[in-house]
Scaffold this motif. Sequence first.
Motif, PDB file in Angstrom:
ATOM      1  N   PRO A 164       0.841  16.653  -2.761  1.00  0.00           N
ATOM      2  CA  PRO A 164       2.002  16.338  -2.477  1.00  0.00           C
ATOM      3  C   PRO A 164       2.497  15.466  -1.105  1.00  0.00           C
ATOM      4  CG  PRO A 164       1.902  18.700  -2.961  1.00  0.00           C
ATOM      5  CD  PRO A 164       0.416  17.950  -2.825  1.00  0.00           C
ATOM      6  N   ILE A 165       1.844  15.587  -0.268  1.00  0.00           N
ATOM      7  CA  ILE A 165       1.936  14.758   0.814  1.00  0.00           C
ATOM      8  C   ILE A 165       1.881  13.265   0.639  1.00  0.00           C
ATOM      9  CG2 ILE A 165       0.679  13.743   2.951  1.00  0.00           C
ATOM     10  CD1 ILE A 165      -0.278  16.228   3.674  1.00  0.00           C
ATOM     11  N   TYR A 166       0.795  13.003  -0.331  1.00  0.00           N
ATOM     12  CA  TYR A 166       0.765  11.561  -0.609  1.00  0.00           C
ATOM     13  C   TYR A 166       1.890  11.196  -1.424  1.00  0.00           C
ATOM     14  CZ  TYR A 166      -3.915  11.009   1.291  1.00  0.00           C
ATOM     15  OH  TYR A 166      -4.931  11.109   2.257  1.00  0.00           O
ATOM     16  N   ARG A 167       2.281  11.704  -2.417  1.00  0.00           N
ATOM     17  CA  ARG A 167       3.394  11.331  -3.280  1.00  0.00           C
ATOM     18  C   ARG A 167       4.744  11.152  -2.407  1.00  0.00           C
ATOM     19  NH1 ARG A 167       1.403  15.236  -7.292  1.00  0.00           N
ATOM     20  NH2 ARG A 167       3.146  16.921  -6.758  1.00  0.00           N
ATOM     21  N   SER A 168       4.977  11.987  -1.387  1.00  0.00           N
ATOM     22  CA  SER A 168       6.007  11.905  -0.621  1.00  0.00           C
ATOM     23  C   SER A 168       5.713  10.443   0.414  1.00  0.00           C
ATOM     24  CB  SER A 168       6.017  12.897   0.484  1.00  0.00           C
ATOM     25  OG  SER A 168       7.061  12.592   1.329  1.00  0.00           O
ATOM     26  N   VAL A 169       4.611  10.174   0.877  1.00  0.00           N
ATOM     27  CA  VAL A 169       4.205   8.862   1.467  1.00  0.00           C
ATOM     28  C   VAL A 169       4.588   7.834   0.451  1.00  0.00           C
ATOM     29  CG1 VAL A 169       2.276   7.488   2.403  1.00  0.00           C
ATOM     30  CG2 VAL A 169       2.453   9.870   3.221  1.00  0.00           C
ATOM     31  N   LEU A 170       4.073   7.878  -0.745  1.00  0.00           N
ATOM     32  CA  LEU A 170       4.270   6.832  -1.671  1.00  0.00           C
ATOM     33  C   LEU A 170       5.769   6.482  -1.791  1.00  0.00           C
ATOM     34  CD1 LEU A 170       1.707   7.014  -4.344  1.00  0.00           C
ATOM     35  CD2 LEU A 170       1.513   5.608  -2.242  1.00  0.00           C
ATOM     36  N   THR A 171       6.510   7.621  -1.807  1.00  0.00           N
ATOM     37  CA  THR A 171       8.024   7.433  -2.203  1.00  0.00           C
ATOM     38  C   THR A 171       8.656   6.872  -1.117  1.00  0.00           C
ATOM     39  OG1 THR A 171       7.903   9.482  -3.798  1.00  0.00           O
ATOM     40  CG2 THR A 171      10.139   8.782  -2.901  1.00  0.00           C
ATOM     41  N   SER A 172       8.423   7.253   0.469  1.00  0.00           N
ATOM     42  CA  SER A 172       9.093   6.615   1.304  1.00  0.00           C
ATOM     43  C   SER A 172       8.665   5.172   1.598  1.00  0.00           C
ATOM     44  CB  SER A 172       8.509   7.615   2.368  1.00  0.00           C
ATOM     45  OG  SER A 172       9.369   8.733   2.593  1.00  0.00           O
ATOM     46  N   ALA A 173       7.461   4.992   1.355  1.00  0.00           N
ATOM     47  CA  ALA A 173       6.799   3.366   1.538  1.00  0.00           C
ATOM     48  C   ALA A 173       7.463   2.449   0.457  1.00  0.00           C
ATOM     49  CB  ALA A 173       5.478   3.526   1.281  1.00  0.00           C
ATOM     50  N   ALA A 174       7.755   3.085  -1.061  1.00  0.00           N
ATOM     51  CA  ALA A 174       8.429   2.160  -2.007  1.00  0.00           C
ATOM     52  C   ALA A 174       9.756   1.928  -1.505  1.00  0.00           C
ATOM     53  CB  ALA A 174       8.529   3.101  -3.174  1.00  0.00           C
ATOM     54  N   ALA A 175      10.467   3.120  -0.770  1.00  0.00           N
ATOM     55  CA  ALA A 175      12.065   2.823  -0.443  1.00  0.00           C
ATOM     56  C   ALA A 175      11.878   1.605   0.698  1.00  0.00           C
ATOM     57  CB  ALA A 175      12.621   4.186  -0.235  1.00  0.00           C
ATOM     58  N   ARG A 176      10.951   1.776   1.597  1.00  0.00           N
ATOM     59  CA  ARG A 176      10.991   1.072   2.864  1.00  0.00           C
ATOM     60  C   ARG A 176      10.560  -0.457   1.926  1.00  0.00           C
ATOM     61  NH1 ARG A 176       6.865   1.601   7.690  1.00  0.00           N
ATOM     62  NH2 ARG A 176       7.144  -0.251   8.654  1.00  0.00           N
ATOM     63  N   ALA A 177      10.070  -0.768   1.262  1.00  0.00           N
ATOM     64  CA  ALA A 177       9.600  -2.012   0.551  1.00  0.00           C
ATOM     65  C   ALA A 177      10.687  -2.479  -0.201  1.00  0.00           C
ATOM     66  CB  ALA A 177       8.480  -1.958  -0.376  1.00  0.00           C
ATOM     67  N   ASN A 178      11.448  -1.446  -0.806  1.00  0.00           N
ATOM     68  CA  ASN A 178      12.385  -1.794  -1.491  1.00  0.00           C
ATOM     69  C   ASN A 178      13.765  -2.583  -0.290  1.00  0.00           C
ATOM     70  OD1 ASN A 178      14.376  -2.086  -3.677  1.00  0.00           O
ATOM     71  ND2 ASN A 178      14.921   0.065  -3.520  1.00  0.00           N
ATOM     72  N   VAL A 179      13.944  -1.804   0.503  1.00  0.00           N
ATOM     73  CA  VAL A 179      15.191  -2.315   1.411  1.00  0.00           C
ATOM     74  C   VAL A 179      14.574  -3.727   2.282  1.00  0.00           C
ATOM     75  CG1 VAL A 179      14.604  -0.720   3.240  1.00  0.00           C
ATOM     76  CG2 VAL A 179      16.787  -1.794   2.947  1.00  0.00           C
ATOM     77  N   ASP A 180      13.279  -3.617   2.535  1.00  0.00           N
ATOM     78  CA  ASP A 180      12.758  -4.650   3.268  1.00  0.00           C
ATOM     79  C   ASP A 180      12.796  -6.031   2.479  1.00  0.00           C
ATOM     80  OD1 ASP A 180      10.962  -5.129   5.931  1.00  0.00           O
ATOM     81  OD2 ASP A 180       9.935  -6.263   4.153  1.00  0.00           O
ATOM     82  N   MET A 181      12.439  -5.965   1.093  1.00  0.00           N
ATOM     83  CA  MET A 181      12.445  -7.584   0.590  1.00  0.00           C
ATOM     84  C   MET A 181      13.570  -7.899   0.202  1.00  0.00           C
ATOM     85  SD  MET A 181      10.838  -7.753  -3.342  1.00  0.00           S
ATOM     86  CE  MET A 181      11.620  -9.136  -4.473  1.00  0.00           C
ATOM     87  N   GLN A 182      14.697  -6.992  -0.035  1.00  0.00           N
ATOM     88  CA  GLN A 182      16.085  -7.375  -0.194  1.00  0.00           C
ATOM     89  C   GLN A 182      16.367  -8.065   1.025  1.00  0.00           C
ATOM     90  OE1 GLN A 182      18.646  -7.608  -3.070  1.00  0.00           O
ATOM     91  NE2 GLN A 182      18.624  -9.283  -1.899  1.00  0.00           N
ATOM     92  N   ALA A 183      16.159  -7.547   2.161  1.00  0.00           N
ATOM     93  CA  ALA A 183      16.617  -7.943   3.381  1.00  0.00           C
ATOM     94  C   ALA A 183      15.742  -9.408   3.588  1.00  0.00           C
ATOM     95  CB  ALA A 183      16.192  -6.890   4.698  1.00  0.00           C
ATOM     96  N   SER A 184      14.427  -9.486   3.318  1.00  0.00           N
ATOM     97  CA  SER A 184      13.806 -10.682   3.520  1.00  0.00           C
ATOM     98  C   SER A 184      14.429 -11.883   2.663  1.00  0.00           C
ATOM     99  CB  SER A 184      12.529 -10.394   3.118  1.00  0.00           C
ATOM    100  OG  SER A 184      11.454 -11.471   3.263  1.00  0.00           O
TER     101      SER A 184
END
Lengths: 345, 345
Positions: free
Chosen positions: A241-261
Motif C-alpha cells: 500500500p505504501i508504494y501505491r500511495s507514493v505512485l498516486t501522489s507522484a502521478a498527481a505531482r507530474a500531472n500538475v507540473d507538466m501543465q505548469a511547464s
Amino acid sequence: AVAMPAIAQSMPEVKWRMTSSFPKSLDTIFGAAEVFAKAVSEATDGKFQIQVFAAGELVPGLQALDAVQNGTVEMCHSASYYYVGKDPTYALGTAVPFGLNARMINAWFYHGGGLEVLNEFYKKSGIYMLPGGNTGTQMGGWFRKEIKTVDDIKGLKMRIAGIAGQVLAKLGAVPQQIAGGDIYPALEKGTIDAAEWVGPYDDEKLGFQKVARYYYYPGFWEGCAALNFFFNDAKWNELPPIYRSVLTSAAARANVDMQASYDAKNPGAVKRLVASGAQLRPFPQEVMEACYKAANEIYEEISATNADFKKIYDHMRAFRNDEYLWFQVAEYTYDNFMIRARARG
Amino acid sequence: AVAMPAIAQSMPEVKWRMTSSFPKSLDTIFGAAEVFAKAVSEATDGKFQIQVFAAGELVPGLQALDAVQNGTVEMCHSASYYYVGKDPTYALGTAVPFGLNARMINAWFYHGGGLEVLNEFYKKSGIYMLPGGNTGTQMGGWFRKEIKTVDDIKGLKMRIAGIAGQVLAKLGAVPQQIAGGDIYPALEKGTIDAAEWVGPYDDEKLGFQKVARYYYYPGFWEGCAALNFFFNDAKWNELPPIYRSVLTSAAARANVDMQASYDAKNPGAVKRLVASGAQLRPFPQEVMEACYKAANEIYEEISATNADFKKIYDHMRAFRNDEYLWFQVAEYTYDNFMIRARARG
C-alpha cells in the motif's frame, strides 16, 4: 532468527521499467515521466526505482500500452487516444474533439467520476490508469494556405489522426498518418497541405513556420490532451500500500507540473514564432460549427455500436455541459476582461 | 550492537500538527489539508503523522502563520493574503486584484520562478511555502441592490478585505471586516449592502441569496486564490530528504485535487442558487475598468516604499502579461466556442 523490521517488508526493493510513448525531444511531455520516477525514488530512499525509456528504446512509442499489457514493462507514460485502433473508447482518456479543457478534465478525473468509469474500461484489458500531465488546448496546426470557408477543407491533405481525422474527413479532408520527424519535409514538398502537432513550444522546435506559415487555432480536437500513466493491473495490485500511495501522489505531482511547464513555456514560443513569420489565424466560425456537427455525428455513430464508448462519452458530455455553464460565469468573464485590459496596454 | 537498518534512520517516527485557517464547514478547502496529511501518512506507513486542526481548535484561523513562526505548530494550511497586515507582499502568494488565474499561478509557482521569489520573502520570517490548492476565479459577491455605474459603488458598505477592500475604497465603498458566520445577519439587517465570500459551492451553504439576491461576477480580486502550506523553516530543514520529498508530492496532490473538487462542485451549486432566486449579474465594464485603474495605482503606491512587494509584483505582472498573450489564442478561443455551442444546445 530475527523478525524483519516491518518497514523493510512494507518497502521492498522494487525495480520497474516505464516506457514512454514520446521522444526525449518532447522534453515537456517526456519530462513528466522523469518527474514521476524521481519523486518515487526520492520518497522511497531509492528502494523503488523506475527506469524511464524513451519511445523506441524498448518498444515503439505507439506500442507502449501493449508492452504494459503483455508484461514487457510494468508501466508506461502514453496518451490513451493513441489506441483508438483497438477501441475508440480509448480516446476518452486523453481527448476527443470538443471535449473538456484541462481544468475540467482534472475535475472529471478526480472528483467527477471520470477516473472510475475509465478504469472500469481499462480493467478489461488488465490496465490501471492515473492522469499524468496535460498540454492544455493545443493549436490547430500549420497550413500552407488560408482556410476561409468550409470549402477550403475539401481535398486538404492534413497530418492528423484519430477521431479528429474522421471529423475533418467528413468535411472532405484527407487525413494522413505521418511521424513527427517526417512532417517538415512533407509540408515543404507539398505532399501534404497542413499538419497539426502540439502547440507553440513543441512546434517551434520543428520549424513549421518556414514551410506552412498559417498557424490556426484552436485545436478543437484537443481542448486539452491528458497524458496517462498506465500500470499493469497485476503489477499494481502486488505493490504494498505504501508504494501505491507514493505512485498516486507522484502521478498527481507530474500531472500538475507538466501543465505548469507548458503554460510557462508556450508564451515565449508563440512570440518567437510570430516574430519569425508565423501568421496566427482563428478557424472561421463556419468551419468550427461544421466540425462540431461532424463530431457529434461521429459520436452518435460510435455510440450506436459501442456500449463502453457510449457510457463514458455520455458521462463526459454531461459533465462538460455543466462545467461550461459555470466556467462562462466567473472564469471566462475574468479572462475576457484581462485579455482586453492587456491589449489596451 | 546491531547496525540499525538505514531505512529506519531515514524514516523516523515524526508527529506534526497542522493548524488550518479554515473551518471544517469549508470542506473543499479544509479537505485539502486532510488530503495532504493522509497522503503523507500512507506514503510513510504511518511513520509521519500530521494531525490537522480546524481554525480555532489550537489557534484562531488568522493566526495560523504566527503559530508556525513561533513553533506552536510545525505547519499550517492558510492563505498568504490573510497576512497583508504584516506586509502587503503576503498577498502575492494567494491573490491580488487582477492577478493570475489558476492555471497561470501554478505555471508561475512551479515553472515561472514564482515559488523562488516568494520563498526568498517568506524565508525572512522563517517560513517555507508550497502551493496547497486553489479555488479558481471567485464570485464578486452578493449585493442587495444592482450595481449599474461606478457611482453605485460610492458609500457601499461591503464585507471585503485586504487590497481588494482598498481598491473598492478608492471608488468610495466602505470595506467591512466581518467573520463568515456574521455575514448573513448583517446583510439581512442591512448593516452592510454587499459581501463577498468564495463561490457558488461555499456561498450556497450560507444562503446569501435569501438576503442579497444579486450575485455579481467575476471576483476580479481573486482571478484565482491559491492556498498555501506554510512550514516552519527549521522544522522543514531537519526532516530527512525522504520526508521532504513526500511532503512536496503530497502538497502537489492536494493542490490539483482541491481545484478539481471546486470545479466539480461549483456547477451544481450555481444551478441550485439560480433556481432559488439568485440573480447573476456581470460587473459593468466601467466598474471593472475603474477598479483596474485603482488597483494599479495601489500597486504603484505600495511599490514606492516596499522593495519586496515591488520585486515580486513586477515578476508576477510580467509573467501574467505573457500568459494572457498566449491564453487568448488557443485556450480562450476554444472555451469561447464551447460556451456558445452549449448555449445553442
